[in-house]
Design a protein around this motif. Structure first.
Motif, PDB file in Angstrom:
ATOM      1  N   PHE A  80      53.815 -11.172  96.303  1.00 44.08           N
ATOM      2  CA  PHE A  80      52.749 -11.018  95.303  1.00 44.08           C
ATOM      3  C   PHE A  80      52.715  -9.582  94.760  1.00 44.08           C
ATOM      4  O   PHE A  80      52.447  -9.352  93.578  1.00 44.08           O
ATOM      5  CB  PHE A  80      51.390 -11.367  95.899  1.00 44.08           C
ATOM      6  CG  PHE A  80      51.264 -12.805  96.348  1.00 44.08           C
ATOM      7  CD1 PHE A  80      51.939 -13.813  95.679  1.00 44.08           C
ATOM      8  CD2 PHE A  80      50.469 -13.143  97.439  1.00 44.08           C
ATOM      9  CE1 PHE A  80      51.825 -15.135  96.087  1.00 44.08           C
ATOM     10  CE2 PHE A  80      50.349 -14.459  97.850  1.00 44.08           C
ATOM     11  CZ  PHE A  80      51.032 -15.468  97.176  1.00 44.08           C
ATOM     12  N   GLY A  81      52.974  -8.614  95.640  1.00 48.97           N
ATOM     13  CA  GLY A  81      52.996  -7.217  95.214  1.00 48.97           C
ATOM     14  C   GLY A  81      54.092  -6.967  94.184  1.00 48.97           C
ATOM     15  O   GLY A  81      53.851  -6.321  93.150  1.00 48.97           O
ATOM     16  N   PHE A  82      55.293  -7.456  94.461  1.00 45.16           N
ATOM     17  CA  PHE A  82      56.389  -7.304  93.504  1.00 45.16           C
ATOM     18  C   PHE A  82      56.081  -8.016  92.189  1.00 45.16           C
ATOM     19  O   PHE A  82      56.374  -7.503  91.102  1.00 45.16           O
ATOM     20  CB  PHE A  82      57.694  -7.837  94.112  1.00 45.16           C
ATOM     21  CG  PHE A  82      58.380  -6.868  95.029  1.00 45.16           C
ATOM     22  CD1 PHE A  82      59.163  -5.847  94.505  1.00 45.16           C
ATOM     23  CD2 PHE A  82      58.244  -6.967  96.406  1.00 45.16           C
ATOM     24  CE1 PHE A  82      59.801  -4.933  95.340  1.00 45.16           C
ATOM     25  CE2 PHE A  82      58.877  -6.062  97.256  1.00 45.16           C
ATOM     26  CZ  PHE A  82      59.658  -5.039  96.721  1.00 45.16           C
ATOM     27  N   TRP A  83      55.475  -9.194  92.297  1.00 51.07           N
ATOM     28  CA  TRP A  83      55.096  -9.955  91.098  1.00 51.07           C
ATOM     29  C   TRP A  83      54.091  -9.160  90.267  1.00 51.07           C
ATOM     30  O   TRP A  83      54.218  -9.044  89.039  1.00 51.07           O
ATOM     31  CB  TRP A  83      54.525 -11.306  91.528  1.00 51.07           C
ATOM     32  CG  TRP A  83      54.282 -12.298  90.430  1.00 51.07           C
ATOM     33  CD1 TRP A  83      54.461 -12.124  89.093  1.00 51.07           C
ATOM     34  CD2 TRP A  83      53.813 -13.638  90.599  1.00 51.07           C
ATOM     35  NE1 TRP A  83      54.135 -13.268  88.402  1.00 51.07           N
ATOM     36  CE2 TRP A  83      53.729 -14.220  89.302  1.00 51.07           C
ATOM     37  CE3 TRP A  83      53.446 -14.413  91.699  1.00 51.07           C
ATOM     38  CZ2 TRP A  83      53.292 -15.524  89.090  1.00 51.07           C
ATOM     39  CZ3 TRP A  83      53.018 -15.714  91.495  1.00 51.07           C
ATOM     40  CH2 TRP A  83      52.946 -16.276  90.205  1.00 51.07           C
ATOM     41  N   PHE A  84      53.115  -8.568  90.929  1.00 48.87           N
ATOM     42  CA  PHE A  84      52.078  -7.786  90.253  1.00 48.87           C
ATOM     43  C   PHE A  84      52.680  -6.594  89.508  1.00 48.87           C
ATOM     44  O   PHE A  84      52.220  -6.230  88.405  1.00 48.87           O
ATOM     45  CB  PHE A  84      51.048  -7.305  91.281  1.00 48.87           C
ATOM     46  CG  PHE A  84      49.958  -6.446  90.702  1.00 48.87           C
ATOM     47  CD1 PHE A  84      48.892  -7.015  90.029  1.00 48.87           C
ATOM     48  CD2 PHE A  84      49.994  -5.060  90.828  1.00 48.87           C
ATOM     49  CE1 PHE A  84      47.875  -6.221  89.479  1.00 48.87           C
ATOM     50  CE2 PHE A  84      48.994  -4.272  90.294  1.00 48.87           C
ATOM     51  CZ  PHE A  84      47.932  -4.849  89.616  1.00 48.87           C
ATOM     52  N   PHE A  85      53.717  -5.993  90.072  1.00 46.02           N
ATOM     53  CA  PHE A  85      54.330  -4.816  89.452  1.00 46.02           C
ATOM     54  C   PHE A  85      55.454  -5.167  88.474  1.00 46.02           C
ATOM     55  O   PHE A  85      56.228  -4.305  88.078  1.00 46.02           O
ATOM     56  CB  PHE A  85      54.836  -3.851  90.525  1.00 46.02           C
ATOM     57  CG  PHE A  85      53.730  -3.090  91.210  1.00 46.02           C
ATOM     58  CD1 PHE A  85      53.028  -2.092  90.534  1.00 46.02           C
ATOM     59  CD2 PHE A  85      53.370  -3.379  92.518  1.00 46.02           C
ATOM     60  CE1 PHE A  85      52.009  -1.393  91.158  1.00 46.02           C
ATOM     61  CE2 PHE A  85      52.349  -2.679  93.145  1.00 46.02           C
ATOM     62  CZ  PHE A  85      51.664  -1.687  92.460  1.00 46.02           C
TER      63      PHE A  85
ATOM     64  N   THR B  28      48.010 -19.703 100.287  1.00 50.62           N
ATOM     65  CA  THR B  28      48.974 -18.644  99.987  1.00 50.62           C
ATOM     66  C   THR B  28      50.312 -19.223  99.542  1.00 50.62           C
ATOM     67  O   THR B  28      50.927 -18.758  98.575  1.00 50.62           O
ATOM     68  CB  THR B  28      49.165 -17.749 101.220  1.00 50.62           C
ATOM     69  OG1 THR B  28      47.909 -17.186 101.606  1.00 50.62           O
ATOM     70  CG2 THR B  28      50.149 -16.623 100.937  1.00 50.62           C
TER      71      THR B  28
ATOM     72  N   THR C 115      61.902 -13.150  92.885  1.00 57.77           N
ATOM     73  CA  THR C 115      61.181 -12.554  94.022  1.00 57.77           C
ATOM     74  C   THR C 115      60.920 -13.588  95.106  1.00 57.77           C
ATOM     75  O   THR C 115      61.234 -13.363  96.294  1.00 57.77           O
ATOM     76  CB  THR C 115      59.848 -11.950  93.551  1.00 57.77           C
ATOM     77  OG1 THR C 115      60.109 -10.903  92.614  1.00 57.77           O
ATOM     78  CG2 THR C 115      59.053 -11.396  94.731  1.00 57.77           C
TER      79      THR C 115
ATOM     80  N   HIS D  50      54.677 -13.461 101.939  1.00 58.48           N
ATOM     81  CA  HIS D  50      54.097 -13.885 100.662  1.00 58.48           C
ATOM     82  C   HIS D  50      53.390 -12.729  99.958  1.00 58.48           C
ATOM     83  O   HIS D  50      53.533 -12.552  98.735  1.00 58.48           O
ATOM     84  CB  HIS D  50      53.118 -15.044 100.877  1.00 58.48           C
ATOM     85  CG  HIS D  50      53.765 -16.383 100.964  1.00 58.48           C
ATOM     86  ND1 HIS D  50      54.304 -16.885 102.127  1.00 58.48           N
ATOM     87  CD2 HIS D  50      53.992 -17.332 100.016  1.00 58.48           C
ATOM     88  CE1 HIS D  50      54.808 -18.085 101.898  1.00 58.48           C
ATOM     89  NE2 HIS D  50      54.631 -18.382 100.620  1.00 58.48           N
ATOM     90  N   PHE D  51      52.631 -11.947 100.696  1.00 58.53           N
ATOM     91  CA  PHE D  51      51.884 -10.866 100.054  1.00 58.53           C
ATOM     92  C   PHE D  51      52.811  -9.759  99.557  1.00 58.53           C
ATOM     93  O   PHE D  51      52.517  -9.087  98.561  1.00 58.53           O
ATOM     94  CB  PHE D  51      50.814 -10.323 100.999  1.00 58.53           C
ATOM     95  CG  PHE D  51      49.542 -11.131 100.941  1.00 58.53           C
ATOM     96  CD1 PHE D  51      48.574 -10.833  99.993  1.00 58.53           C
ATOM     97  CD2 PHE D  51      49.329 -12.198 101.802  1.00 58.53           C
ATOM     98  CE1 PHE D  51      47.409 -11.578  99.912  1.00 58.53           C
ATOM     99  CE2 PHE D  51      48.175 -12.957 101.730  1.00 58.53           C
ATOM    100  CZ  PHE D  51      47.213 -12.652 100.778  1.00 58.53           C
ATOM    101  N   ILE D  52      53.930  -9.574 100.225  1.00 61.85           N
ATOM    102  CA  ILE D  52      54.937  -8.655  99.689  1.00 61.85           C
ATOM    103  C   ILE D  52      55.448  -9.186  98.345  1.00 61.85           C
ATOM    104  O   ILE D  52      55.595  -8.438  97.371  1.00 61.85           O
ATOM    105  CB  ILE D  52      56.105  -8.487 100.691  1.00 61.85           C
ATOM    106  CG1 ILE D  52      55.624  -7.698 101.916  1.00 61.85           C
ATOM    107  CG2 ILE D  52      57.287  -7.781 100.029  1.00 61.85           C
ATOM    108  CD1 ILE D  52      56.650  -7.648 103.039  1.00 61.85           C
TER     109      ILE D  52
END
Length: 331
Positions: free
Chosen positions: A149-154, A8, A161, A145-147
């Motif tokens: 990744f979410g911002f990166w995805f959007f 991750t 980020t 980290h997963f938060i």
């Protein structure tokens, strides 16, 4: 840290690398850096090959040893970035190298923060460095980290980020360290006993395992908020017990003791001889201590076979011993 955390963090560092204009302006380099940071974040644990070649005992002793040392930081970085560069020779090598190096360094730094520790000071010292304030798996670090990744995805800028994400993680690590330091002082003030105090972090910041080793006794317990609860009081084993002395000749026991702490040995008579168990009291699962070395002796105290590692159930102990010693006496 565990493998999932290292993977991750490799992806997270790839996002952070977009703060580097050289990376963000070159998609091919960004992809190469992604591969470099993910592999680099796991490279020191490639010493798993020791387990495949030399067995679990040798792996138990040497995992997080030379592979996490100062020279290894450079060697892993050169190796990983070199492999990636061979696959993508058109990209700039130097940015690929230093982002891979950052990933390797962070792997070792985070491993030093948990209870198992590393020999990161080699070749200057063989001492195991363990700061004991971050658990092997930390939901806060993974969740942050997963938060990201979410911002990166959007569509949010990955560099900005993860710049924020890693700043938050840095603050969290500092808070954890301060909580560890204050809790250790609190326990020492409460018990007022001479000895070696070890705190082992749980996944939640308010709960810690505690081991106190005095001259004659081990005290094992938990600290939840400011409530100290002792669970087990264990008198130290007799170091001159003939069965325990015989088990010390076994290589798996030697491997186990090389990087264990607060070790307690017990022996159990059996129809065909004796079983000796060396247990690391730092690692407790309810009322069990799964990290151990087990030795089978015959009635004349000759070593028949042994095993070391994580054994969560008595059936697994039996399975591990049988699978590594086919044709030996039945358990």
């Amino acid at each position: 840290m565990d493998t999932s955390t290292h993977i991750t963090m490799g992806f997270g560092l790839a996002g952070l690398a977009y703060l580097d204009p050289t990376v963000s302006s070159n998609p091919d380099l960004a992809n190469a850096v992604l591969l470099g940071t993910v592999l680099g974040s796991n490279a020191p644990d490639f010493d798993y090959i020791i387990k495949l070649v030399k067995g679990n005992g040798m792996y138990t002793e040497h995992h997080r040893g030379l592979s996490h040392s100062v020279p290894a930081l450079i060697l892993w970085s050169i190796f990983v970035s070199g492999v990636v560069f061979i696959l993508q020779p058109s990209v700039q090598y130097f940015p690929l190298f230093y982002w891979t190096l950052i990933a390797v360094i962070l792997h070792v730094c985070f491993d030093m923060m948990n209870a198992y520790g590393t020999q990161a000071g080699r070749p200057f010292t063989d001492r195991w460095i363990s700061f004991n304030f971050i658990p092997l798996f930390d939901p806060m670090i993974i969740g942050a980290h997963f938060i990201g990744f979410g911002f990166w995805f959007f569509g949010f800028h990955p560099g900005l980020t993860f710049g924020i994400i890693y700043f938050v993680i840095f603050i969290y690590i500092f808070i954890r360290y301060e909580r560890f330091r204050n809790n250790r002082k609190y326990i020492m003030d409460q018990t007022k006993m001479e000895g070696i105090y070890t705190l082992i972090p749980r996944i939640w910041i308010h709960k810690w395992d505690v081991v106190l080793e005095t001259e004659s006794t081990y005290y094992v317990g938990t600290l939840t908020h400011k409530e100290l609860h002792w669970i087990h009081f264990i008198e130290k084993h007799d170091p001159f017990c003939p069965y325990i002395l015989s088990s010390l000749k076994d290589n798996n026991v030697k491997h186990f003791l090389a990087n264990s702490k607060h070790t307690y040995a017990l022996f159990v008579p059996e129809p065909n001889g004796y079983e000796v168990r060396w247990i690391d009291l730092r690692f407790r699962d309810k009322n069990n201590y799964p990290y151990m070395a087990v030795v089978k002796l015959d009635k004349d105290r000759n070593i028949l076979f042994s095993f070391t590692g994580w054994m969560n159930r008595s059936k697994k102990v039996k399975k591990d011993l049988i699978s590594t010693n086919k044709g030996a006496i039945p358990l």
